[in-house]
Motif scaffolding. Structure first.
Motif, short mmCIF file in Angstrom:
data_model
loop_
_atom_site.label_atom_id
_atom_site.label_comp_id
_atom_site.label_asym_id
_atom_site.label_seq_id
_atom_site.Cartn_x
_atom_site.Cartn_y
_atom_site.Cartn_z
N LEU A 19 0.82 -1.21 0.00
CA LEU A 19 0.00 0.00 0.00
C LEU A 19 0.86 1.26 0.00
O LEU A 19 0.54 2.23 -0.70
N ALA A 20 1.95 1.26 0.75
CA ALA A 20 2.84 2.42 0.76
C ALA A 20 3.47 2.61 -0.62
O ALA A 20 3.58 3.74 -1.10
N SER A 21 3.86 1.52 -1.26
CA SER A 21 4.45 1.65 -2.60
C SER A 21 3.42 2.10 -3.62
O SER A 21 3.74 2.83 -4.56
N LEU A 22 2.17 1.70 -3.45
CA LEU A 22 1.11 2.17 -4.34
C LEU A 22 0.91 3.67 -4.20
O LEU A 22 0.80 4.40 -5.20
N ALA A 23 0.89 4.16 -2.97
CA ALA A 23 0.76 5.60 -2.75
C ALA A 23 1.96 6.36 -3.30
O ALA A 23 1.80 7.41 -3.94
N LEU A 24 3.16 5.82 -3.10
CA LEU A 24 4.36 6.46 -3.63
C LEU A 24 4.37 6.46 -5.16
O LEU A 24 4.73 7.45 -5.79
N ALA A 25 3.94 5.35 -5.76
CA ALA A 25 3.88 5.27 -7.22
C ALA A 25 2.90 6.28 -7.78
O ALA A 25 3.16 6.91 -8.82
N ASP A 26 1.78 6.46 -7.11
CA ASP A 26 0.80 7.44 -7.55
C ASP A 26 1.39 8.84 -7.50
O ASP A 26 1.20 9.64 -8.42
N ARG A 27 2.13 9.15 -6.45
CA ARG A 27 2.75 10.48 -6.34
C ARG A 27 3.87 10.66 -7.36
O ARG A 27 4.03 11.74 -7.92
N LEU A 28 4.66 9.62 -7.61
CA LEU A 28 5.74 9.72 -8.59
C LEU A 28 5.19 9.93 -10.00
O LEU A 28 5.80 10.63 -10.81
N ALA A 29 4.05 9.32 -10.29
CA ALA A 29 3.45 9.49 -11.62
C ALA A 29 2.90 10.90 -11.82
O ALA A 29 2.71 11.33 -12.96
N MET A 30 2.66 11.61 -10.73
CA MET A 30 2.12 12.97 -10.84
C MET A 30 3.21 14.01 -11.07
O MET A 30 2.90 15.18 -11.27
N ILE A 31 4.47 13.62 -11.05
CA ILE A 31 5.56 14.54 -11.34
C ILE A 31 5.37 15.06 -12.76
O ILE A 31 5.11 14.28 -13.68
N PRO A 32 5.49 16.36 -12.98
CA PRO A 32 5.33 16.87 -14.35
C PRO A 32 6.33 16.21 -15.31
O PRO A 32 7.50 16.04 -14.98
N ASN A 33 5.84 15.83 -16.46
CA ASN A 33 6.62 15.14 -17.50
C ASN A 33 7.27 13.86 -16.98
O ASN A 33 8.39 13.53 -17.35
N SER A 34 6.55 13.15 -16.13
CA SER A 34 7.06 11.89 -15.60
C SER A 34 7.20 10.88 -16.75
O SER A 34 6.28 10.71 -17.55
N PRO A 35 8.35 10.23 -16.85
CA PRO A 35 8.56 9.31 -17.96
C PRO A 35 7.78 8.00 -17.82
O PRO A 35 7.66 7.27 -18.78
N MET A 36 7.28 7.72 -16.62
CA MET A 36 6.62 6.44 -16.40
C MET A 36 5.22 6.63 -15.85
O MET A 36 4.92 7.60 -15.17
N HIS A 37 4.39 5.66 -16.14
CA HIS A 37 3.02 5.60 -15.69
C HIS A 37 2.99 5.10 -14.25
O HIS A 37 3.94 4.51 -13.77
N TRP A 38 1.87 5.31 -13.53
CA TRP A 38 1.80 4.89 -12.14
C TRP A 38 2.00 3.39 -11.98
O TRP A 38 2.65 2.94 -11.04
N LEU A 39 1.46 2.58 -12.90
CA LEU A 39 1.58 1.14 -12.77
C LEU A 39 3.02 0.68 -12.98
O LEU A 39 3.50 -0.23 -12.29
N THR A 40 3.73 1.34 -13.88
CA THR A 40 5.15 1.02 -14.08
C THR A 40 5.95 1.37 -12.84
O THR A 40 6.81 0.60 -12.42
N TRP A 41 5.66 2.53 -12.25
CA TRP A 41 6.33 2.90 -11.00
C TRP A 41 6.04 1.87 -9.92
O TRP A 41 6.94 1.48 -9.17
N TRP A 42 4.78 1.44 -9.83
CA TRP A 42 4.39 0.50 -8.78
C TRP A 42 5.11 -0.84 -8.96
O TRP A 42 5.63 -1.41 -8.01
N ILE A 43 5.13 -1.35 -10.18
CA ILE A 43 5.82 -2.61 -10.44
C ILE A 43 7.31 -2.48 -10.11
O ILE A 43 7.90 -3.37 -9.50
N LEU A 44 7.91 -1.37 -10.49
CA LEU A 44 9.32 -1.15 -10.18
C LEU A 44 9.56 -1.08 -8.68
O LEU A 44 10.51 -1.70 -8.16
N LEU A 45 8.71 -0.36 -7.97
CA LEU A 45 8.87 -0.26 -6.52
C LEU A 45 8.69 -1.60 -5.83
O LEU A 45 9.45 -1.95 -4.91
N ILE A 46 7.72 -2.40 -6.28
CA ILE A 46 7.50 -3.71 -5.68
C ILE A 46 8.67 -4.64 -6.01
O ILE A 46 9.12 -5.43 -5.16
N ALA A 47 9.18 -4.55 -7.24
CA ALA A 47 10.32 -5.40 -7.62
C ALA A 47 11.56 -5.08 -6.80
O ALA A 47 12.39 -5.96 -6.58
#
Length: 156
Positions: free
Chosen positions: A107-135
């Motif tokens: 759950l913490a990584s999901l929240a972090l992934a959502d915030r990372l995806a909101m960075i302007p011009n973020s190169p990755m989508h929230w799901l990609t961030w989440w998979i990376l964080l979980i990995a």
């Protein structure tokens, strides 16, 4: 708890899921195109002769095994090691504690992934961030946090 973490952003996340899937489809198509071009590349390297076909086939097979087989071997090995750790937790009766801690980490990584995806011009989508964080988080949890939790539970 998951609803609190996401705080009404589910519709945005669900709406962008097809875009994420399309991007993964394009990545897989690029890998397939690369593998298709390997034959032409081998044709330039290997001189023409009666042995050209079998040699090119063997080189292509070696490249394919290396590109596809090694990650598959790593994934299977990692899965077996994780299964052994979970079975140890079950035998030691600490599985419930690890289940709760792992759920909180997800759950913490999901929240972090959502915030990372909101960075302007973020190169990755929230799901990609989440998979990376979980990995990254799962091996770290297995190697550092889980032994400390087990030691704490044995002493306490």
């Amino acid at each position: 708890m998951l609803v609190i973490v996401m705080a009404g952003r589910w519709h945005i996340l669900a709406a962008t899921l097809p875009e994420w899937l399309h991007a993964r489809k394009q990545q897989l198509a690029a890998i397939g195109q690369w593998l298709g071009n390997v034959d032409a590349w081998l044709g330039e390297i290997i001189p023409r002769g009666w042995w050209n076909g079998p040699l090119a086939f063997l080189l292509m097979l070696l490249i394919l095994v290396t590109v596809c087989g090694v990650p598959l071997l790593i994934a299977v090995g990692y899965t077996l090691l994780t299964k052994m750790a979970v079975m140890d937790w079950w035998r030691e009766r600490t599985f419930g504690v690890h289940g709760v801690l792992w759920t909180l980490l997800i759950l913490a990584s999901l929240a972090l992934a959502d915030r990372l995806a909101m960075i302007p011009n973020s190169p990755m989508h929230w799901l990609t961030w989440w998979i990376l964080l979980i990995a990254v988080a799962h091996p770290v949890y297995l190697l550092t946090v889980a032994p400390k939790v087990n030691r704490f539970m044995e002493k306490g």
